[in-house]
Design an enzyme around this catalytic site. Structure first.
Site, short mmCIF file in Angstrom:
data_model
loop_
_atom_site.label_atom_id
_atom_site.label_comp_id
_atom_site.label_asym_id
_atom_site.label_seq_id
_atom_site.Cartn_x
_atom_site.Cartn_y
_atom_site.Cartn_z
N THR A 1 27.53 35.39 72.35
CA THR A 1 28.26 34.52 71.43
C THR A 1 29.04 33.43 72.15
OG1 THR A 1 30.23 35.96 71.35
CG2 THR A 1 28.48 36.39 69.74
N THR B 1 33.68 28.78 69.16
CA THR B 1 32.55 29.69 69.33
C THR B 1 32.29 30.43 68.03
OG1 THR B 1 33.22 29.99 71.62
CG2 THR B 1 31.62 31.54 70.75
N LEU B 2 31.10 30.29 67.48
CA LEU B 2 30.77 30.89 66.17
C LEU B 2 30.13 32.26 66.39
CD1 LEU B 2 29.62 27.82 64.06
CD2 LEU B 2 31.89 28.82 64.36
N HIS B 3 30.97 33.22 66.74
CA HIS B 3 30.51 34.56 67.06
C HIS B 3 29.77 35.22 65.89
CE1 HIS B 3 33.33 34.55 70.54
NE2 HIS B 3 34.15 33.94 69.70
N ASP B 4 30.43 35.28 64.73
CA ASP B 4 29.92 36.11 63.63
C ASP B 4 28.61 35.64 63.02
OD1 ASP B 4 31.99 37.91 63.94
OD2 ASP B 4 33.29 36.88 62.50
#
Length: 384
Positions: free
Chosen positions: A245, A290-293
Site C-alpha cells: 500500500t 496513500t490509498l491503503h484500503d
C-alpha cells in the site's frame, strides 16, 4: 490507516497495561462492553441488495477514514462485488464519526439498499487510539458533506455479520479495512462462523515494518488481540499491508481526473482527495496520500493488480514495543523447531508447518489507480 509521518505520543506505551488475566476476562465478557448496548439475538427481515449471479458476496467492515471512503466507493461501484452490508468500527476516528461517514458513502453511491450497522466503539481490551491527525477531525480530510439521511439498522455489526454469513454459508467474503474488533467479536459470539466464511480480505499488517511504531501497522496496533483472533480463525486470509500500500500514492493527475467527473461519487472523492493532499503538504510531505484500503478491495475485483506469496502470519500481542506486529514465516526452519515446541502460535516442525495467509508483496500502481478512478467517475477505461 494513517501515514508514516503520524506518530503517537509516548503514553501509548501503556499499550499492554492489561494483564493476561484481565485480557482473558475481557475476551469472555459480553459484547455490551464494546458496543455500549445490549447484545440481541439475530433479527430477520433486513433487505439486501439485488443479488447478481456472478458477483462475489462481501461484507465491508470499515472505519471511514479517507482511504476507507475511497474503498467503499470502489466496492459499491464495481459490479464484481455484491455488497451485502457495511459495518462500522472505531479506528481512524471514534465510532460516532465512522458510522455517519459510512452512511454518507452509501448515500453518495445511491446504494441505500445496503444495510449499515454500528459495531465496536473500542478495542477488545486496550485503550482507543485514533488517527484524526491524518484524516481530519471529521474523518474526511475536513470536507463538509451533508449529514446522512439514512440511519443504521438496529442490529449490531456482530449480529449482522453472523446472520448474513450463516444464511449464505461458504459464499461471503469479509473485507476488513479497520481494526478487526468486529470480526473478532463475531468469531467469539458464533462458534460455527469460521467454517461458514468463504475468506477474509483485509488491509492491515506489514512484513516490512510499521507506520505507527517501527513494528506495527495502525489497524493491528489499535487492536492486536482482535487481529490475533482473526489470523488464528482458520479462515483463508488475504493480507494487503504496507508492503504494497505504500506504493499507491495519490497524485495530482488522478485528483484532476476525479475533479473532472460529474457524478456524486466523483465530486465527493475529488473534494476529499484535494483536502487530504493539502494536509500532506501542510505536514511537509512531498509524496501524495496513500490509498491503503481501496487497494485491498481491488484484490477482489482485479486480482492481477497484486502479486501474492503464502506465509504463516501471527500477530504479536505481548510485546511492549512490538504489540500489533505481524510476523510472517514462509517455512519453519528445523533449527527453530525446539523454540516453537511450546508455542501455541507456531507449528513445531518443518513438515507440519502450513501457511494461513496470502500476503500481497507487489502491486501495479498504474493499473490500480486506473481501476479506482474509472469506477468512481464512471469511465470505461479500467482494462489494466
Amino acid at each position: 490507516m494513517k501515514p508514516d509521518w503520524f506518530h503517537r505520543n509516548s503514553d501509548r506505551r501503556m499499550f499492554l497495561k492489561a494483564t493476561t488475566a484481565s485480557a482473558i476476562a475481557a475476551m469472555v465478557q459480553g459484547p455490551s462492553r464494546v458496543f455500549g448496548a445490549p447484545y440481541m439475538l439475530p433479527r430477520k427481515g433486513v433487505s439486501h441488495p439485488a443479488e447478481a449471479t456472478t458477483a462475489a458476496r462481501v461484507i465491508i467492515d470499515t472505519d471511514p477514514g479517507v482511504d476507507d471512503a475511497f474503498a467503499l466507493m470502489l466496492a459499491m461501484r464495481s459490479p464484481e462485488l455484491n455488497v451485502m452490508a457495511v459495518t462500522a468500527v472505531a479506528g481512524n476516528l471514534p465510532l460516532e464519526i465512522t458510522l455517519p461517514n459510512a452512511l454518507r458513502m452509501v448515500e453518495i453511491c445511491d446504494r441505500t439498499d445496503i444495510p449499515v450497522a454500528a459495531g465496536a466503539s473500542a478495542p477488545l481490551i486496550r485503550r482507543q487510539v485514533t488517527a484524526s491527525y491524518a484524516h481530519g477531525e471529521n474523518g474526511l480530510g475536513g470536507v463538509s458533506l451533508p449529514p446522512p439521511k439514512m440511519t443504521a439498522i438496529r442490529e449490531h455489526a456482530t449480529e449482522l455479520i453472523c446472520r448474513i454469513v450463516l444464511e449464505h454459508p461458504g459464499e461471503v467474503t469479509l473485507i476488513g479495512l479497520g481494526p478487526l474488533t468486529n470480526l473478532a467479536l463475531a468469531f467469539r459470539s458464533e462458534p460455527n462462523l469460521a467454517k461458514a466464511i468463504k475468506s477474509i480480505v483485509l488491509m492491515g499488517g506489514s512484513l516490512s515494518g510499521g507506520n505507527v511504531t517501527p513494528a506495527a501497522e495502525f489497524n493491528f496496533y489499535v487492536d492486536p488481540e482482535a487481529a490475533s483472533i482473526v489470523f488464528n480463525s482458520g479462515v483463508p486470509i488475504t493480507m494487503v499491508g504496507l508492503d504494497v500500500t505504500r506504493k499507491v500514492e495519490l497524485t495530482e493527475p488522478y485528483i484532476r481526473e476525479l475533479e473532472a467527473g460529474t457524478n456524486k461519487p466523483s465530486r465527493a472523492a475529488a473534494g476529499i482527495a484535494r483536502a487530504i493532499m493539502a494536509t500532506y503538504r501542510g505536514h511537509g510531505e512531498k509524496g501524495g496520500p496513500t490509498l491503503h484500503d481501496p487497494l485491498a478491495v481491488s484484490a477482489l475485483i482485479r486480482p492481477d493488480i497484486l502479486s501474492f506469496e503464502s506465509y504463516r502470519v501471527q500477530i504479536e500481542t505481548d510485546g511492549l514495543i512490538t504489540a500489533g506486529e505481524s510476523v510472517g514465516w514462509k517455512r519453519a526452519p528445523i533449527r527453530y523447531a525446539a523454540a516453537f515446541e511450546n508455542s501455541p502460535r507456531v507449528t513445531s516442525s518443518d513438515e507440519t508447518f502450513t501457511a494461513n495467509t496470502k500476503v500481497a508483496v507487489d502491486v501495479r500502481p498504474g493499473s490500480f489507480f486506473r481501476l479506482l478512478v474509472d469506477r468512481i467517475t464512471g469511465n470505461k477505461q479500467d482494462n489494466g
